[in-house]
Write an enzyme that holds these catalytic residues in place. Structure first.
Site, PDB file in Angstrom:
ATOM      1  N   THR A   1       0.836  -1.212   0.000  1.00  0.00           N
ATOM      2  CA  THR A   1       0.000   0.000   0.000  1.00  0.00           C
ATOM      3  C   THR A   1       0.860   1.247   0.000  1.00  0.00           C
ATOM      4  OG1 THR A   1      -1.897  -1.048   1.079  1.00  0.00           O
ATOM      5  CG2 THR A   1      -1.852   1.331   1.038  1.00  0.00           C
TER       6      THR A   1
ATOM      7  N   ASN B   1      -3.383 -11.586   3.351  1.00  0.00           N
ATOM      8  CA  ASN B   1      -4.263 -10.438   3.354  1.00  0.00           C
ATOM      9  C   ASN B   1      -5.069 -10.300   2.062  1.00  0.00           C
ATOM     10  OD1 ASN B   1      -4.938  -7.671   4.630  1.00  0.00           O
ATOM     11  ND2 ASN B   1      -4.332  -7.150   2.542  1.00  0.00           N
ATOM     12  N   GLU B   2      -6.398 -10.295   2.204  1.00  0.00           N
ATOM     13  CA  GLU B   2      -7.321 -10.013   1.100  1.00  0.00           C
ATOM     14  C   GLU B   2      -6.977 -10.794  -0.165  1.00  0.00           C
ATOM     15  OE1 GLU B   2      -7.376  -5.764   0.756  1.00  0.00           O
ATOM     16  OE2 GLU B   2      -8.248  -5.476   2.742  1.00  0.00           O
TER      17      GLU B   2
ATOM     18  N   TRP C   1       1.037  -9.913   3.962  1.00  0.00           N
ATOM     19  CA  TRP C   1       0.366  -9.345   2.781  1.00  0.00           C
ATOM     20  C   TRP C   1       0.890 -10.034   1.513  1.00  0.00           C
ATOM     21  CZ3 TRP C   1      -0.864  -7.070   7.083  1.00  0.00           C
ATOM     22  CH2 TRP C   1      -1.900  -6.145   7.149  1.00  0.00           C
TER      23      TRP C   1
ATOM     24  N   GLU D   1      -9.772  -5.772   9.622  1.00  0.00           N
ATOM     25  CA  GLU D   1      -9.265  -4.500   9.103  1.00  0.00           C
ATOM     26  C   GLU D   1     -10.468  -3.646   8.778  1.00  0.00           C
ATOM     27  OE1 GLU D   1      -6.177  -4.491   6.078  1.00  0.00           O
ATOM     28  OE2 GLU D   1      -6.966  -2.618   5.262  1.00  0.00           O
TER      29      GLU D   1
ATOM     30  N   ARG E   1     -15.243   2.904   2.767  1.00  0.00           N
ATOM     31  CA  ARG E   1     -15.910   1.752   2.178  1.00  0.00           C
ATOM     32  C   ARG E   1     -16.520   0.929   3.293  1.00  0.00           C
ATOM     33  NH1 ARG E   1     -10.012  -0.652   0.443  1.00  0.00           N
ATOM     34  NH2 ARG E   1      -9.073   0.155   2.300  1.00  0.00           N
TER      35      ARG E   1
END
Length: 669
Positions: A90, A178-179, A132, A255, A381
């Site tokens: 990020t 992560n995600e 991540w 998160e 979001r």
């Protein structure tokens, strides 16, 4: 109003009318809801705490107190960190403890240091870690870390063991990826590997995706269900699913938040901290991110509980987010019990929500109330459905022994900056009297209230925060003051990993990633095979930079570059601009490009003087002119045909492979 399919069952209006006021029972005699598992925040995802380590000692200590010290500021219960994987996640890249299969180092980066600082302030804080991404040696044919599932589990457990052996840190929770798509066999293997290594108390949170899909797999697979302690979802919008709730496992917003707006951000946080439980039965909310300690101009700037992005000045900001968090964290603890829905947890008749929690010994109670309007609590979001909030009276009726036991409740109050009004933050008011078991409140809009029997709340402060100042020039970095393996403080690595090395008594910065890593599923900048680190001020315009470069040893790259006016960063570094002077010493060539990937070449040609030792690259931009040199031999002096007006200084290489950088000089022109 917000809600989900559970609303009909749990949130049917349970209010009676007393003296014309809606009445909300607070009653533990009918049993409790779920066990509170804490409020936390994330350092990582990624490189979000990059600049903090370089702060002056006094200001650095103050910032850490605001975040971690009990009964002082945000007073977090959980601290979540990234297990660095040498990937852009990020705001930058966090270094892996294993760049390659033959390499281990448990002192890289700053997360170890931050965890120790958190533990020093609060020994009871719980630690949570999540990858991540992963180094390339763990990759399978589909760019996922399942080339050898046991090797990936070993990689993570080595990190957990490194935390214990080298830093005396015990990890309470560990995540998957992560995600990104989870792998059921991996989750089971990770559980077994943790157990075999003696980490039976380290619990697995899964799957850190956006949603609760793993609940279906857990329902079908008893071994998977037993391996997972709790379900973690990202940005759930305060809602879970009936299937997830029915598992009777802890549900976490693992998160959440990530707001950059200073007006709606605190409101979003206040509403989310309450309604994650009211609507979704989530007993933990983990805030991204802990501290915005990365350069202005990087993605998601100012999306931390605090902001501290100027180590050279010592300036930092203590925003409303700290005090919104304190309304819950300072008056609860992990292990407290939520009261049941309708008996201490629910929605207010004219908008807003309330939650009541009780200590395990049933000696203390805390009630947190929020009345945030839609327009002042919009999160980044997901989208927020319309709802109304109005000023209202409320009567909280403490039933049975609670009404007899508690005569006063200590009162803390905040009003968010809304409708043009300035904020009131974490104000201690006179205790609220309990009259015949009832507490009356007049609630305005955009307020947060905490009523508690605890005496320990405190609004911490430090005087004389230094004023903001720009990045100082001239700037010189020779890397001599670092230990080998350290990451230079002010260079914010975006792709690849840069650390200090030493040869023949000379220290320098070295790019060390040798192959494409397993990237975070939503960020593929690492696939472009070009490394990048940036430094300085995003607003720099007329600037000169000089750096010494060298390719030596095995696994070297083909080219290195120096850039000015660089806006390339984060997961979209390939789409941003700059003036990039690439130097190919083996071919004795140069390329000046307007982008990181050399799609827009402005000029190219031969380099006449190459030393095959330390070569000096120079690049200067002034107005609409740019010139570059290698070893003081001018290569070009041209008018830039493209408007590239401002940005950082950058360094990097193409392709992945080792490269040396030393004696970086930056000057204003």
């Amino acid at each position: 109003m917000e809600g989900n399919v559970l609303s009909v069952f749990y949130f049917a209006c349970l209010c009676s009318m007393s003296f014309g006021y809606p009445t909300y029972p607070v009653d533990n005699s009918v049993g409790y809801g779920r066990t509170f598992t804490g409020i936390g925040a994330i350092s990582g995802g990624g490189a979000t705490s990059k600049l903090l380590r370089n702060y002056p000692l006094q200001q650095r200590s103050e910032i850490l107190d605001y975040l971690f010290k009990p009964n002082f500021g945000a007073s977090l219960h959980i601290f979540k960190v990234e297990i660095g994987g040498d990937i852009q996640s990020t705001e930058g890249t966090e270094a892996s403890h294993m760049h390659n299969s033959w390499d281990e180092n448990y002192n890289r980066g700053y997360e170890w240091w931050m965890m120790k600082e958190a533990k020093m302030r609060n020994p009871d804080i719980q630690l949570y870690a999540l990858p991540w991404g992963f180094p390339g040696f763990l990759k399978d044919a589909y760019d996922r870390p399942w080339g050898n599932i046991q090797s990936t589990a070993d990689y993570v457990v080595k990190w957990v063991n490194g935390a214990r052996v080298y830093h005396n840190l015990t990890m309470d929770y560990i995540g998957i990826w992560n995600e990104s798509p989870y792998n059921i066999t991996y989750i089971k293997t990770l559980r077994k590997t943790l157990d075999s290594a003696g980490f039976t108390k380290t619990k697995i949170i899964a799957s850190d995706q956006n949603g609760w899909d793993i609940a279906g797999d857990m329902n079908k697979d008893a071994e998977l269900k037993n391996a997972i302690y709790g379900l973690g979802s990202h940005y759930p919008g305060t809602n879970s699913t009936p299937e997830a709730v029915a598992l009777n496992k802890p549900l976490w917003a693992s998160e959440d938040w990530s707001c950059v707006d200073p007006i709606t951000g605190p409101g979003c946080l206040a509403r989310t901290l309450n309604q994650n439980y009211v609507n979704g039965h989530m007993t933990t909310t983990v805030i991204w991110n802990l501290i915005s300690s990365y350069y202005y101009g990087l993605p998601w700037y100012n999306s931390g509980i605090m902001t501290a992005s100027e180590p050279w000045s010592g300036h930092y900001v203590v925003p409303a987010n700290v005090w919104v968090t304190a309304h819950t964290t300072q008056f609860t603890a992990i292990g407290w019990k939520y009261l049941s829905h309708g008996n201490g947890v629910g929605k207010l008749a004219s908008g807003g929500s309330y939650v009541a929690l009780m200590s395990p010994d049933e000696q203390d109670i805390t009630i947190i109330i929020e009345t945030l309007e839609h327009d002042f609590s919009i999160c980044t979001r997901p989208p927020l459905a319309p709802f109304d909030v109005n000023d209202q009276s409320a009567l909280f009726e403490l039933k049975g022994v609670l009404g007899q036991k508690f005569k006063y409740l200590n009162t803390w109050y905040s009003r968010m900056a809304a409708n043009g009004m300035p904020p009131t933050l974490f104000q201690q008011r006179n205790p609220t009297k309990v009259n015949n078991g009832s507490v009356y409140l007049y609630l305005g809009r955009d307020e947060v209230w905490t009523l508690t029997t605890l005496q320990t709340g405190f609004k911490g402060s430090y005087p004389n925060i230094p004023y903001s100042r720009p990045f100082p020039l001239p700037y010189i970095e020779d890397f001599e003051d670092y230990e080998v393996g350290a990451e230079p403080f002010n260079l914010a690595q975006q792709v690849g990993a840069f650390e200090v090395d030493e040869v023949n008594g000379i220290k320098f910065m070295k790019q060390v990633v040798l192959e494409e890593p397993v990237h975070w599923f939503w960020c593929k900048i690492d696939t472009y095979n070009t490394t990048l680190t940036v430094i300085g001020d995003y607003n720099w315009k007329d600037i000169r930079a000089d750096v010494s470069v060298k390719l030596e040893g095995q696994n070297t790259t083909d080219s290195v570059f120096l850039s000015v006016r660089t806006t390339a960063s984060g997961c979209k570094a390939n789409t941003e601009s700059g003036l990039f002077l690439f130097f190919f010493p083996k071919e004795r060539l140069y390329v000046l490009s307007a982008d990181l990937l050399r799609k827009t070449v402005l000029i190219s040609g031969n380099v006449t003087t190459v030393t095959n030792n330390w070569d000096v690259i120079s690049l200067e931009a002034r107005g609409d002119h740019v010139w570059g040199a290698v070893n003081q031999n001018i290569l070009f002096n041209i008018t830039t045909p493209i408007s590239i007006t401002n940005g950082w200084v950058g360094l990097g290489s193409y392709p992945y492979g080792t490269a040396y950088f030393d004696d970086l000089h930056i000057n204003k022109v």
